[in-house]
Design an enzyme around this catalytic site. Structure first.
Site, PDB file in Angstrom:
ATOM      1  N   TRP A  21     -24.979 -33.845 -50.564  1.00  0.00           N
ATOM      2  CA  TRP A  21     -25.092 -32.983 -49.389  1.00  0.00           C
ATOM      3  C   TRP A  21     -24.745 -31.539 -49.720  1.00  0.00           C
ATOM      4  O   TRP A  21     -25.372 -30.608 -49.208  1.00  0.00           O
ATOM      5  CB  TRP A  21     -24.224 -33.502 -48.244  1.00  0.00           C
ATOM      6  N   ASP A  52     -18.877 -28.194 -44.397  1.00  0.00           N
ATOM      7  CA  ASP A  52     -19.581 -29.311 -43.768  1.00  0.00           C
ATOM      8  C   ASP A  52     -18.560 -30.437 -43.646  1.00  0.00           C
ATOM      9  O   ASP A  52     -18.100 -30.978 -44.649  1.00  0.00           O
ATOM     10  CB  ASP A  52     -20.756 -29.727 -44.672  1.00  0.00           C
ATOM     11  N   LYS A  79     -21.628 -39.450 -37.889  1.00  0.00           N
ATOM     12  CA  LYS A  79     -20.770 -40.147 -38.843  1.00  0.00           C
ATOM     13  C   LYS A  79     -19.491 -40.633 -38.155  1.00  0.00           C
ATOM     14  O   LYS A  79     -19.162 -41.787 -38.199  1.00  0.00           O
ATOM     15  CB  LYS A  79     -20.421 -39.240 -40.027  1.00  0.00           C
TER      16      LYS A  79
HETATM   17  C1  LIG Z   1     -25.076 -37.344 -43.290  1.00  0.00           C
HETATM   18  C2  LIG Z   1     -24.627 -36.046 -43.778  1.00  0.00           C
HETATM   19  C3  LIG Z   1     -25.436 -34.905 -43.680  1.00  0.00           C
HETATM   20  C4  LIG Z   1     -26.858 -34.943 -43.159  1.00  0.00           C
HETATM   21  O1  LIG Z   1     -26.859 -35.093 -41.808  1.00  0.00           O
HETATM   22  P1  LIG Z   1     -28.216 -35.158 -40.953  1.00  0.00           P
HETATM   23  O2  LIG Z   1     -27.691 -35.072 -39.564  1.00  0.00           O
HETATM   24  O3  LIG Z   1     -28.883 -36.453 -41.272  1.00  0.00           O
HETATM   25  O4  LIG Z   1     -29.043 -33.990 -41.309  1.00  0.00           O
HETATM   26  C5  LIG Z   1     -24.920 -33.714 -44.106  1.00  0.00           C
HETATM   27  N1  LIG Z   1     -23.684 -33.624 -44.612  1.00  0.00           N
HETATM   28  C6  LIG Z   1     -22.881 -34.708 -44.731  1.00  0.00           C
HETATM   29  C7  LIG Z   1     -21.530 -34.558 -45.316  1.00  0.00           C
HETATM   30  C8  LIG Z   1     -23.328 -35.949 -44.312  1.00  0.00           C
HETATM   31  O5  LIG Z   1     -22.537 -37.021 -44.446  1.00  0.00           O
END
Ligand SMILES: *Cc1c(COP(=O)(O)O)cnc(C)c1O
Length: 360
Positions: free
Chosen positions: A101, A171, A195
Site C-alpha cells: 500500500w 495511511d 478494515k
Molecule cells: C486496504 C488498504 C488500502 C486500500 O483501500 P481501498 O479502500 O480498497 O482503496 C490502502 N491502505 C491500506 C493500509 C489498506 O489496508
C-alpha cells in the site's frame, strides 16, 4: 453455521451489537418511517447522524479544533492521489515504502510531483519497519508519507518517524481506532473504513486546517479538493450515507466500551495470546521481525504450502474463516481488528495447537 470468527483483512468483522442496532433500525430509523438508505442527505435525520458521527469521532480520537474531519468516497486508493494533488505545493514529498500500500501511494504520488523514496523494507519482503530516526528528509519536501500499519505484511510503526519538522501524512486504514494517537503529530491521516471501522465505501480524512488549500492547479478535479468537502462539512454532494451511519454506530460502541485506551488493551491482549503461542510453536512461524509485529494483522506460515491449505480449510470448518494469507506472503494471516472478540483469538490458538499436535 451461524456467525463465524472472521479473520479477514477487510472488509472485516463489525461489532455484533452494531449490526443488531442497524437491523432494528433498518425499516424505520427513529420514527422517520424510512431506512437511512432511503433518506435525503439534506434531511434533518441525516444531518443529525453525520454531525453526531463527527462529534463522537472527535471525542474518541481527540481531534483538536484546528483539524477537519472529512467523510469521503473512493476508499484508500483515492487518497493515494488526493494527498499529493492537494499537499504537493512544492512538487516534492518523501515516502517510506514498507509494503504494497505504501508502494502504490508512492507510485501514485510520482504522477504529480517528485516522490522520493526515503527508506524501504522491500529487500526483505517488507518484513520489518526501517530505522526512521535519521532519514534523508529535506525542508523542501511538502510532507513525509507512511503507511502506519501494513495490512498485507503485518508490520506496524510503534514509533513515528523523525520527519525533521516536515508534516507527517499517514495511511492508518488498518490500525484506525485500534489505539490512541496524538493527532498533533500528523498533518493529515486517512483511512478506508472497511478494515477496522465500518462498511466499505468511505474514507475518513483528518487534515490540519492550514493544509487545506484553495490555490490548487486547475486540473485538480472539484471532488478531489479537500477544500470542496471541508467547506461543506462532507456534504458537498451525496456522501456515503449508510457508511457514515454505521461508522457512527461503531463510534458509539467504542465510546461505550472505554474508548481507544480500552481498545488498545484489548488488542494487545489478543495479540499476546496469538504471538505467545506462535513463538513457542514448532509448526507455525511468524514472517515479521518481532519488534515490528502488527497488533492487527498477523501473517504466519508452516513452510509447507499443502499444509497451509489444509489448515485454512480445516479452520473454516470450525468457524474460523478468511485465514488465507495474501498471495505475496503466502501461508495464513489472522486479522484481529477491534470487533474480533478475545474468544475468537483463543479459539484460533486452540485450533492451531490441535493442528500442530496432529502434524508433528
Ligand atoms: C486496504 C488498504 C488500502 C486500500 O483501500 P481501498 O479502500 O480498497 O482503496 C490502502 N491502505 C491500506 C493500509 C489498506 O489496508
Amino acid at each position: 453455521m451461524g456467525r463465524v470468527y472472521n479473520f479477514s483483512a477487510g472488509p472485516a468483522m463489525l461489532p455484533e451489537e452494531v449490526l443488531k442496532t442497524a437491523q432494528a433500525e433498518l425499516l424505520d430509523y427513529h420514527g422517520t418511517g424510512m431506512s437511512v438508505m432511503e433518506m435525503s442527505h439534506r434531511s434533518k435525520a441525516f444531518d443529525d447522524i453525520i454531525k453526531k458521527a463527527e462529534a463522537d469521532f472527535r471525542t474518541l480520537v481527540g481531534v483538536p479544533d484546528n483539524y477537519k474531519v472529512l467523510f469521503l468516497q473512493g476508499g484508500g486508493w483515492t487518497q493515494f492521489a488526493e494527498v499529493p494533488m492537494n499537499l504537493m505545493k512544492h512538487h516534492k514529498a518523501g515516502y517510506i515504502v514498507t509494503g504494497n500500500w505504501a508502494k502504490k501511494a508512492y507510485e501514485e504520488a510520482g504522477k504529480y510531483g517528485e516522490a522520493v523514496k526515503l527508506a524501504s523494507s522491500e529487500d526483505k519482503n517488507y518484513t520489518y519497519i526501517p530505522d526512521c530516526s535519521d532519514l534523508p528528509i529535506t525542508p523542501d519536501m511538502d510532507y513525509v508519507y507512511i503507511c502506519e500499519n501494513n495490512t498485507i505484511y503485518g508490520t506496524e510503526y510503534f514509533k513515528l518517524p523523525n520527519t525533521k519538522g516536515v508534516d507527517l501524512v499517514a495511511d492508518v486504514s488498518s490500525c484506525f481506532l485500534s489505539r490512541p494517537i496524538d493527532v498533533k503529530k500528523y498533518g493529515l491521516f486517512f483511512g478506508g473504513v472497511q478494515k477496522n471501522v465500518g462498511p466499505a465505501g468511505c474514507a475518513i480524512v483528518v487534515i490540519r486546517d492550514d493544509l487545506i488549500r484553495d490555490d490548487l492547479p486547475d486540473y485538480v478535479p472539484t471532488m478531489l479538493r479537500y477544500k470542496t468537502q471541508a467547506d461543506k462539512d462532507s456534504l458537498f454532494n451525496t456522501p456515503p450515507c449508510w457508511q457514515i451511519y454505521i461508522c457512527g454506530l461503531v463510534f458509539q460502541w467504542l465510546l461505550k466500551n472505554g474508548g481507544l485506551t480500552a481498545m488498545a488493551q484489548k488488542n494487545e491482549a489478543k495479540a499476546k495470546i496469538f504471538y505467545d503461542y506462535l513463538d513457542e510453536s514448532k509448526l507455525f512461524t511468524g514472517t515479521v521481525r518481532k519488534q515490528d509485529r502488527s497488533l492487527m494483522n498477523a501473517p504466519f506460515v508452516t513452510g509447507d504450502k499443502d499444509l497451509d491449505a489444509e489448515f485454512v480449510r480445516e479452520a473454516a470448518e470450525q468457524g474460523l474463516v478468511s485465514l488465507k494469507g495474501h498471495r505475496t506472503v503466502g501461508g495464513m494471516r489472522a486479522s484481529m481488528y477491534n470487533a474480533m472478540p478475545v474468544e475468537g483469538v483463543e479459539k484460533l490458538v486452540a485450533f492451531m495447537k490441535e493442528f500442530e499436535a496432529k502434524h508433528q
